[in-house]
Design a protein around this motif. Structure first.
Motif, PDB file in Angstrom:
ATOM      1  N   LEU A 375      -8.113   6.476  -9.670  1.00  0.00           N
ATOM      2  CA  LEU A 375      -8.116   7.170  -8.385  1.00  0.00           C
ATOM      3  C   LEU A 375      -7.889   6.214  -7.216  1.00  0.00           C
ATOM      4  N   CYS A 376      -8.041   4.904  -7.466  1.00  0.00           N
ATOM      5  CA  CYS A 376      -7.963   3.939  -6.368  1.00  0.00           C
ATOM      6  C   CYS A 376      -6.576   3.834  -5.727  1.00  0.00           C
ATOM      7  N   PRO A 377      -5.492   3.676  -6.507  1.00  0.00           N
ATOM      8  CA  PRO A 377      -4.176   3.517  -5.853  1.00  0.00           C
ATOM      9  C   PRO A 377      -3.804   4.654  -4.907  1.00  0.00           C
ATOM     10  N   PRO A 378      -3.920   5.946  -5.328  1.00  0.00           N
ATOM     11  CA  PRO A 378      -3.585   6.997  -4.364  1.00  0.00           C
ATOM     12  C   PRO A 378      -4.528   7.022  -3.154  1.00  0.00           C
ATOM     13  N   ALA A 379      -5.803   6.656  -3.366  1.00  0.00           N
ATOM     14  CA  ALA A 379      -6.743   6.612  -2.240  1.00  0.00           C
ATOM     15  C   ALA A 379      -6.369   5.498  -1.265  1.00  0.00           C
ATOM     16  N   ILE A 380      -5.872   4.379  -1.798  1.00  0.00           N
ATOM     17  CA  ILE A 380      -5.447   3.268  -0.938  1.00  0.00           C
ATOM     18  C   ILE A 380      -4.239   3.689  -0.102  1.00  0.00           C
ATOM     19  N   ILE A 381      -3.278   4.354  -0.751  1.00  0.00           N
ATOM     20  CA  ILE A 381      -2.073   4.782  -0.039  1.00  0.00           C
ATOM     21  C   ILE A 381      -2.427   5.748   1.090  1.00  0.00           C
ATOM     22  N   SER A 382      -3.263   6.748   0.782  1.00  0.00           N
ATOM     23  CA  SER A 382      -3.631   7.713   1.820  1.00  0.00           C
ATOM     24  C   SER A 382      -4.456   7.040   2.909  1.00  0.00           C
ATOM     25  N   GLY A 383      -5.277   6.045   2.536  1.00  0.00           N
ATOM     26  CA  GLY A 383      -6.086   5.334   3.522  1.00  0.00           C
ATOM     27  C   GLY A 383      -5.250   4.532   4.494  1.00  0.00           C
ATOM     28  N   ILE A 384      -4.159   3.957   4.021  1.00  0.00           N
ATOM     29  CA  ILE A 384      -3.269   3.197   4.903  1.00  0.00           C
ATOM     30  C   ILE A 384      -2.726   4.090   6.012  1.00  0.00           C
ATOM     31  N   PHE A 385      -2.525   5.360   5.672  1.00  0.00           N
ATOM     32  CA  PHE A 385      -2.003   6.302   6.656  1.00  0.00           C
ATOM     33  C   PHE A 385      -3.108   7.089   7.355  1.00  0.00           C
TER      34      PHE A 385
END
Length: 638
Positions: A375-385
């Motif tokens: 779950l971390c990679p998609p959460a990181i991507i959304s967090g950047i935005f």
């Protein structure tokens, strides 16, 4: 139109249509209809419908079992059916502050996407001016491209009362078109404070009598002999919400006294004729003065100690977001930008999302749970935005300390931003797009570079603290005959003292079949409910017969005292906590008079259910016959 709109339309159709509905309420899992004729409802169609668990008939009610998201479905059903629903759950817990937060979020959330887009366009325009001043190409505030982009980005801010007129009308159940007209009237050029002041000057030059004034504010002539206070409402935020709320009450009264045959045009006539003059004469000026005082109060706090303000807001921002309390500050930020052209109210929170994202990145390298790690990679991507909800609710908050590390990173970044006097010139861009909010309209990008530095500070602290101090609490357990696998378990102690029985023995079919979740049945020997773990009160109904909890690890538990006890409207029940409260294991939640309930003819058997069972490998119930509140009752395996 909400995500459950289609489901709501199907439900209304299959209960016999809106003409077959006398009234509708809801409890914690069910829509409770009172139908004119239950025989024409399509039971089997409803039972087999996606989004409906089952159908029950009890106590003169036609009950459509939905699950935990019943409040959202309820809102769509009353909208589709065109009825006034009398929910058994007051919004946001019922107290005045929570209702205010609910109103503000309901008014602003529908157009946040458009607001972000407009803010990003204004930020892009400022960036282009910055590049233009460096001689890369010709781009100034007088070029046609700048003028057009500025109009596109600035329009939502200029005509904010029209937008809020629509959304607040939906919130207060006023005719949305009336809300738009009220907002447009507030933006009408000749009633703005500057236009009125110009009229005063012209009148005085002609030797006319001095204009009226009220509390030191200029006024233009009179309305029915009452001084008209001049105020500027274009780009305003708060006055329209209060005026629409007042208009909704006028509409409700008008509908009760005006014959239906002429309501289509007479009701809007009465609403506009009464609400707008009252808005211009009383509501608008008073609210404008109060919001000016509130804005001055925030500015005074920032002037007193910018560092302390930055530390506190940066530290607590994510907590405010979790509880929806950020809506008490967001409107003030929008108001300052639309009226002053700049704001510092929310500057200190800018680094919080990047600290959160960096913490998740660090956790990725240390997590043992492969499912959570994925779950971390998609959460990181959304967090950047700028969208951190997946990171907060799915990853850091259940693990506790990583969330705390992100708060520290956000706090230090907030203090850094305030020390450097950073100022936002537009509202909208989230995440990395937010750096453009700090470029002045004239192209000065110093604030953007400070914002980028704040991102690096927040991310470095969040990532560093997590890598240095956090250890994954997942336990490696060897399963006999199999390769070692990762297993986590959560133990729920009994919330009630009494004898226990299989859930399948429950008198209520919905509970007995386990379609609302897995769990166990308790026959109470004592009228007291305590917290079975450390967590948060997710749902507490005014009827106090049921309570929903969520543990710190994300387990959702429903405790439902008795059968059909919702009909008592809280009689024989007492709540010792409120919705949103943090609780610790063993803390008293509810009290109930079990003898009085039995004497009144109600069964007091109490299902205790794990409602998000799909998130767990298995739910294991206790094999004891009797339990006290310290005994293990249910074990959930992840």
């Amino acid at each position: 139109m909400g995500k459950y709109h289609e489901l709501a339309e199907k439900i209304v159709t299959n209960v016999g249509g809106k003409d077959n509905i006398n009234s509708l309420t809801h409890c914690i899992t069910r829509l409770r209809f009172k139908l004119k004729d239950e025989s024409i409802a399509q039971d089997e169609v409803l039972k087999n419908m996606d989004g409906v668990v089952t159908v029950m008939k009890s106590g003169g009610q036609y009950q459509v079992v939905i699950g935990n998201h019943v409040p959202d479905v309820f809102a769509e059903v009353i909208d589709v059916a065109g009825i006034s629903g009398d929910s058994e759950e007051s919004a946001s817990g019922g107290n005045l502050f929570n209702r205010l937060i609910d109103i503000l979020s309901g008014c602003f959330q529908p157009f946040l996407g458009a607001l972000c887009a407009a803010g990003m366009i204004k930020g892009l325009n400022a960036l282009l001016v910055f590049i233009g001043t460096r001689g890369v190409f010709e781009y100034t505030t007088t070029t046609g491209t700048y003028v057009m982009l500025n109009a596109i980005g600035d329009s939502i801010f200029m005509f904010m009362p029209v937008i809020l007129g629509y959304t607040s009308a939906k919130k207060f159940r006023l005719n949305p078109m009336i809300g738009i007209v009220i907002g447009a009237a507030l933006c009408y050029p000749t009633i703005q404070g500057s236009a009125l002041q110009a009229a005063f000057t012209a009148t005085a030059a002609e030797g006319a009598a001095a204009p009226y004034s009220l509390l030191g504010l200029p006024a233009y002539e009179t309305f029915l002999g009452i001084p008209w206070v001049g105020a500027t409402y274009t780009s305003s935020v708060v006055p329209i919400i209060f005026i629409v709320a007042f208009a909704a009450q006028i509409q409700r009264l008008a509908k009760s006294i005006i014959p239906p045959v002429i309501q289509t045009f007479v009701v809007p006539f009465m609403v506009l004729l009464i609400s707008l003059p009252v808005g211009f004469l009383v509501i608008g000026p008073v609210i404008s003065m109060l919001t000016d005082l509130l804005s001055s109060g925030f500015q005074s706090l920032m002037d007193f100690s910018p560092v302390m303000y930055g530390l506190l807001l940066g530290f607590f921002w994510q907590v405010l977001v979790i509880f929806g309390l950020h809506w008490s500050v967001v409107p003030l930020n929008i108001m300052q930008i639309t009226t002053l052209g700049y704001s510092q109210v929310l500057v200190a929170m800018f680094g919080a999302s990047f600290a959160q994202t960096a913490v998740v990145a660090a956790m990725y390298f240390k997590l043992k749970d492969q499912k959570l790690k994925s779950l971390c990679p998609p959460a990181i991507i959304s967090g950047i935005f700028g969208v951190t909800e997946p990171a907060i609710y799915g990853i850091t908050l259940p693990k506790k300390m990583p969330f705390f590390y992100s708060m520290i990173g956000g706090s230090v970044a907030g203090a850094f931003l305030m020390i450097n006097g950073n100022t936002s010139y537009t509202s909208g861009g989230l995440g990395v797009f937010g750096i453009f909010n700090y470029i002045t309209p004239e192209g000065d990008a110093r604030g953007m570079w400070i914002a980028i530095a704040a991102i690096l500070i927040a991310a470095t602290i969040g990532f560093g603290l997590t890598m240095a101090f956090w250890k994954d609490d997942t336990v490696e357990e060897a399963v006999e005959g199999q390769t070692a696998m990762t297993v986590r378990k959560e133990v729920i102690t009994s919330p009630i003292e009494g004898t226990i029985a299989p859930l399948s023995s429950a008198q209520d079919e919905a509970f007995a079949q386990g379609i609302l979740g897995k769990g166990i049945l308790i026959h109470p020997s004592k009228g007291e409910v305590v917290a079975p773990f450390d967590g948060t009160v997710m749902t507490l109904f005014p009827t106090k017969h049921a309570i929903g909890l969520i543990s710190e690890n994300g387990l959702e538990l429903l405790i439902h005292v008795g059968l059909d006890t919702v009909q008592l409207n809280g009689t024989y029940f007492e709540a010792h906590v409120q919705q949103g409260d943090k609780v610790v294991r063993g803390q008293k939640l509810l009290s109930f008079d079990k003898d009085a309930l039995v004497k009144a003819g109600y069964t007091i058997e109490t299902p205790v259910l794990v409602t998000n069972t799909a998130d767990y490998l298995d739910i294991i119930e206790s094999d004891k016959k009797e339990v006290v509140c310290s005994d293990d009752l249910i074990t959930a395996l992840v």
